[in-house]
Design a protein around this motif. Structure first.
Motif, short mmCIF file in Angstrom:
data_model
loop_
_atom_site.label_atom_id
_atom_site.label_comp_id
_atom_site.label_asym_id
_atom_site.label_seq_id
_atom_site.Cartn_x
_atom_site.Cartn_y
_atom_site.Cartn_z
N UNK A 91 0.88 -1.20 -0.01
CA UNK A 91 0.02 0.02 -0.15
C UNK A 91 0.93 1.35 -0.01
N UNK A 92 2.10 1.22 0.60
CA UNK A 92 2.75 2.32 0.85
C UNK A 92 3.30 2.56 -0.53
N UNK B 200 10.28 -10.18 -4.20
CA UNK B 200 9.38 -9.47 -4.90
C UNK B 200 8.75 -8.25 -4.16
N UNK B 201 8.17 -8.62 -2.98
CA UNK B 201 7.55 -7.57 -2.29
C UNK B 201 8.41 -6.92 -1.29
N UNK B 202 9.71 -7.44 -0.91
CA UNK B 202 10.55 -6.74 -0.25
C UNK B 202 11.03 -5.56 -1.00
N UNK B 203 11.08 -5.79 -2.29
CA UNK B 203 11.60 -4.61 -2.90
C UNK B 203 10.75 -3.45 -2.94
N UNK B 204 9.51 -3.59 -2.49
CA UNK B 204 8.34 -2.74 -2.53
C UNK B 204 8.56 -1.62 -1.32
N UNK C 145 23.28 -6.74 -2.12
CA UNK C 145 22.37 -7.64 -2.69
C UNK C 145 20.83 -7.46 -2.17
N UNK C 146 20.45 -6.81 -1.46
CA UNK C 146 19.23 -6.55 -0.73
C UNK C 146 18.47 -6.04 -1.95
N UNK C 147 17.25 -6.10 -2.18
CA UNK C 147 16.40 -5.57 -3.39
C UNK C 147 15.84 -4.46 -2.72
N UNK C 148 16.16 -3.81 -1.69
CA UNK C 148 15.70 -2.33 -1.48
C UNK C 148 16.96 -1.67 -0.68
N UNK C 149 16.68 -0.41 -0.57
CA UNK C 149 17.63 0.36 0.23
C UNK C 149 17.62 -0.21 1.84
#
Length: 299
Positions: A151-152, A172-176, A205-209
């Motif tokens: 949602x964010x 996939x959703x961690x990247x959000x 390696x992390x899919x987000x900051x």
């Protein structure tokens, strides 16, 4: 004034002070026992409120003495509890905390926190849309965490995901998430690493900051490029309970000032929090934080 929405747990902390941690099967006389409000969600909400933010809590308590006390305590801290539900079918969440030699061991029983739903998150959509940041942790159902992160992203509001207690999460959703705020152990667990990889490589390696906490060493953070380091602040440690929650609350409050500034202030707030007893008891006010930073100018 920053507007923060916190989606997470609300617990009563049952704290026992002992001279040392008991070994398995040992009975040890404690020095002191007290009950104090806690839960990672409530802690982060209180931390943000004390630093001057307008805070809305999304969570659940049981219809019991602990639940009444916990909800009342949040209101007294200035937290909006309109989206905190009261459950008749389960008790309030608890955390049994043993404190010894400036460290702690914690056992959490989720109780009502296991019933915080994605529907509650959706019901708070209008507030989330107007928020400067959303905080969410892992002491509530995983599907609710995912719903918050998605949602964010959908409404373009930064979600800070504090993955504690840690477990492997779908990339996939961690990247959000806008930011992931683990310690080194939690980052390895989230990414499914055995724990023998350098934390800076895991951050890459992390899919987000990632904003990674390192206790007294401070924090490392990375949006793009190489991880950067923010040193910790030297203080006399009394109780480390809630330091990470203070860090996350402060990070959300000051995120509008830029990540570098927010991380520095979050490290300072966390340092202040360990100088007093209790998860929420040590959390600083905005004036206390600014005075502390002023005394450490140039450090």
């Amino acid at each position: 004034m920053a507007r923060i929405v916190v989606v997470g747990s609300i617990n009563m902390d049952l704290v026992t002070l002992v001279p040392r941690f008991p070994v398995a099967g040992e009975t040890l006389l404690g020095e002191r026992f007290l009950t104090v409000p806690g839960g990672k969600g409530a802690n982060q909400a209180v931390a943000a409120a004390r630093l001057g933010a307008q805070v809305v809590m999304v969570g659940a308590v049981g219809r019991d003495a602990f639940g009444e006390q916990l909800a009342r305590g949040l209101v007294e801290e200035g937290v909006d509890t309109t989206h905190v539900t009261t459950r008749d079918d389960v008790g309030s969440g608890t955390a049994s905390i043993t404190v010894a030699e400036g460290d702690n061991q914690i056992v959490v029983v989720p109780g009502a926190n296991a019933h915080v739903t994605a529907t509650q998150v959706e019901a708070a959509r209008a507030l989330i849309e107007r928020a400067d940041a959303v905080l969410v942790q892992m002491e509530i159902p995983l599907e609710t965490v995912e719903a918050t992160v998605r949602l964010g992203r959908a409404v373009d509001v930064p979600v800070i995901l504090n993955p504690a207690p840690a477990q492997p999460l779908p990339r996939e959703w961690l990247a959000q998430a806008r930011y992931l705020t683990p310690n080194q152990h939690e980052l390895a667990a989230v990414l499914g690493d055995a724990g023998d990889t350098d934390f800076r490589e895991l951050m890459r390696r992390a899919p987000c900051p990632v904003v990674l906490t390192r206790g007294g060493e401070g924090a490392w953070y990375r949006e793009q490029g190489e991880p950067l380091h923010q040193h910790g602040f030297s203080v006399d440690v009394v109780d480390t309970t809630g330091a990470g929650d203070t860090f996350n609350g402060a990070l959300a409050v000051f995120l509008r000032d830029g990540l570098e500034v927010a991380v520095r202030k979050a490290c300072a707030a966390a340092a202040l929090s360990v100088t007093r007893l209790g998860a929420q008891g040590g959390m600083p006010t905005r004036d206390e934080l600014e005075a502390f930073l002023g005394s450490r100018a140039g450090a």
